[in-house]
Design a protein around this motif. Structure first.
Motif, mmCIF file in Angstrom:
data_model
loop_
_atom_site.group_PDB
_atom_site.id
_atom_site.type_symbol
_atom_site.label_atom_id
_atom_site.label_comp_id
_atom_site.label_asym_id
_atom_site.label_seq_id
_atom_site.Cartn_x
_atom_site.Cartn_y
_atom_site.Cartn_z
ATOM 1 N N VAL A 107 0.613 -0.983 0.308
ATOM 2 C CA VAL A 107 -0.134 -0.234 -0.061
ATOM 3 C C VAL A 107 1.205 1.576 -0.227
ATOM 4 O O VAL A 107 0.472 2.642 -0.373
ATOM 5 C CB VAL A 107 -1.322 0.458 1.307
ATOM 6 C CG1 VAL A 107 -1.895 -1.138 0.624
ATOM 7 C CG2 VAL A 107 -0.296 -0.130 2.453
ATOM 8 N N LEU A 108 1.886 0.737 0.081
ATOM 9 C CA LEU A 108 2.828 2.210 0.143
ATOM 10 C C LEU A 108 4.534 2.497 -0.931
ATOM 11 O O LEU A 108 4.651 1.150 -0.478
ATOM 12 C CB LEU A 108 3.655 2.404 1.804
ATOM 13 C CG LEU A 108 2.604 2.521 2.617
ATOM 14 C CD1 LEU A 108 3.408 3.234 4.379
ATOM 15 C CD2 LEU A 108 1.613 4.597 2.453
ATOM 16 N N ASN A 109 4.428 3.448 -1.923
ATOM 17 C CA ASN A 109 5.988 3.093 -2.324
ATOM 18 C C ASN A 109 6.929 3.340 -1.063
ATOM 19 O O ASN A 109 7.225 3.933 -0.429
ATOM 20 C CB ASN A 109 6.064 3.752 -3.269
ATOM 21 C CG ASN A 109 5.610 5.263 -3.255
ATOM 22 O OD1 ASN A 109 6.441 5.972 -2.233
ATOM 23 N ND2 ASN A 109 5.274 6.091 -3.809
ATOM 24 N N GLU A 110 7.703 3.861 -2.303
ATOM 25 C CA GLU A 110 9.449 3.250 -0.779
ATOM 26 C C GLU A 110 9.450 4.842 -0.179
ATOM 27 O O GLU A 110 9.853 5.229 0.456
ATOM 28 C CB GLU A 110 10.954 3.159 -1.979
ATOM 29 C CG GLU A 110 11.882 3.343 -1.142
ATOM 30 C CD GLU A 110 12.919 2.671 -2.135
ATOM 31 O OE1 GLU A 110 14.262 3.015 -1.266
ATOM 32 O OE2 GLU A 110 13.083 2.634 -3.701
ATOM 33 N N GLU A 147 2.393 -5.040 3.626
ATOM 34 C CA GLU A 147 3.771 -4.503 3.384
ATOM 35 C C GLU A 147 4.629 -6.394 3.545
ATOM 36 O O GLU A 147 5.552 -5.608 4.175
ATOM 37 C CB GLU A 147 3.883 -3.562 4.233
ATOM 38 C CG GLU A 147 3.191 -2.474 3.653
ATOM 39 C CD GLU A 147 3.808 -1.348 2.350
ATOM 40 O OE1 GLU A 147 4.769 -2.668 1.766
ATOM 41 O OE2 GLU A 147 3.130 -0.953 2.104
ATOM 42 N N TYR A 148 4.660 -7.032 2.849
ATOM 43 C CA TYR A 148 5.553 -8.344 2.828
ATOM 44 C C TYR A 148 6.704 -8.123 2.549
ATOM 45 O O TYR A 148 8.032 -9.098 3.558
ATOM 46 C CB TYR A 148 4.852 -9.542 2.724
ATOM 47 C CG TYR A 148 3.307 -10.245 3.210
ATOM 48 C CD1 TYR A 148 3.646 -11.111 4.046
ATOM 49 C CD2 TYR A 148 2.162 -9.350 2.688
ATOM 50 C CE1 TYR A 148 1.855 -11.631 4.962
ATOM 51 C CE2 TYR A 148 0.957 -9.706 3.518
ATOM 52 C CZ TYR A 148 1.245 -10.692 4.592
ATOM 53 O OH TYR A 148 -0.236 -11.437 4.537
ATOM 54 N N ASP A 149 7.193 -7.358 2.119
ATOM 55 C CA ASP A 149 8.892 -7.427 1.334
ATOM 56 C C ASP A 149 9.284 -6.215 2.171
ATOM 57 O O ASP A 149 10.396 -5.976 1.726
ATOM 58 C CB ASP A 149 8.639 -6.980 0.137
ATOM 59 C CG ASP A 149 7.373 -8.223 -0.645
ATOM 60 O OD1 ASP A 149 8.376 -9.534 -0.632
ATOM 61 O OD2 ASP A 149 7.145 -7.699 -1.935
ATOM 62 N N TRP A 150 8.297 -4.555 3.497
ATOM 63 C CA TRP A 150 9.158 -4.383 4.070
ATOM 64 C C TRP A 150 9.412 -4.900 5.627
ATOM 65 O O TRP A 150 8.449 -5.226 6.195
ATOM 66 C CB TRP A 150 7.966 -2.785 4.134
ATOM 67 C CG TRP A 150 8.707 -1.728 4.344
ATOM 68 C CD1 TRP A 150 9.850 -1.069 4.637
ATOM 69 C CD2 TRP A 150 7.486 -0.665 4.807
ATOM 70 N NE1 TRP A 150 9.875 0.142 5.028
ATOM 71 C CE2 TRP A 150 8.644 0.093 5.609
ATOM 72 C CE3 TRP A 150 6.409 -0.117 4.655
ATOM 73 C CZ2 TRP A 150 8.193 1.155 5.792
ATOM 74 C CZ3 TRP A 150 5.949 0.884 5.385
ATOM 75 C CH2 TRP A 150 6.014 1.782 5.622
#
Length: 251
Positions: free
Chosen positions: A96-99, A125-128
């Motif tokens: 849901v949020l970009n970098e 946000e599994y990759d954050w």
């Protein structure tokens, strides 16, 4: 004599500037009395989100804090976030949020901000990795909705002091595939009281917790899948306590 007055004025100006910088710096979140409810979904959309928003807004009206709501990720920027004592992730799902927005939120927490995750905030946000450690766990599965017994292990916290030691209620109960270390667990679920399905976790199955993280405060409750949850007095008081903790309040 004129030189002395000039020196005094210079010192006074410098002191006032320092006071201004301190008061508008990392302590901004602690002085605010407003929260942001964020409920963007990139995957599953919970039908209870509107009920949750309405309930939190009502809690704000009754307890003296203001609420803003958004599904717009662009609101995750330094200037906007600094007005909030806490940000509530109300069942967001997916990426849901970009970098750039992630960096802004990280800085917000590092500056003393508060975070509260509700239900599907662990399905997000599994990759954050930073976010995973903030919220404290990642979702893996859930069985059908059913009644279960919750074990309230800490009845001194602002979010649980009103709860019975054994709390029986119906909801959608998550299993987690990963959990952060050193969480302060408030509530766990008794897997012998319901069918946990595939991915069950056994005797150690937390449902609500809090911790200090990276300069800020974080609280999570797994509860809140159903519309009915947001009309339930015990859950609403639990929700309110979590919000207050995230805002930096002790009572």
């Amino acid at each position: 004599m004129k030189q002395t007055k000039k020196n005094h004025f210079t010192v006074l100006t410098a002191l006032l500037a320092l006071v201004f910088v301190f008061s508008t710096g990392t302590s901004f979140a602690k002085k605010s009395n407003k929260v942001l409810i964020f409920s963007k979904t990139a995957k599953f959309h919970h039908q209870s989100i509107p009920a949750g928003i309405k309930a939190i807004m009502k809690l704000g009206e009754e307890n003296g804090f203001k609420t803003d709501t958004t599904t717009n990720s662009k609101n995750f920027n330094k200037e906007n976030l600094k007005q909030y004592a806490a940000v509530i992730f109300l069942s967001p799902t997916g990426d849901v949020l970009n970098e750039e927005q992630q960096q802004a939120f990280e800085q917000y927490i590092k500056s003393g901000g508060g975070f509260m995750g509700v239900h599907a905030a662990t399905d997000c946000e599994y990759d954050w990795a930073w976010y995973g450690n903030l919220v404290g766990a990642y979702f893996s599965s859930h069985p059908k909705q059913q009644e279960a017994v919750l074990k309230v292990s800490d009845r001194k916290h602002i979010s649980t002091k009103h709860l019975p030691a054994d709390w029986k209620r119906k909801d959608e109960w998550y299993n987690f595939k990963w959990m952060a270390p050193d969480l302060k667990v408030l509530v766990s679920i008794d897997e012998t009281s319901y069918d946990a399905g595939k991915g069950k976790m056994g005797a150690n199955h937390p449902m609500a917790w809090y911790h200090n993280f990276d300069g800020g405060r974080a609280f999570y409750t797994e509860l809140g899948h159903t519309d009915e949850s947001y009309k339930e007095p015990l859950f609403l008081q639990h929700l309110l306590g979590g919000i207050k903790y995230a805002m930096g309040k002790s009572k």
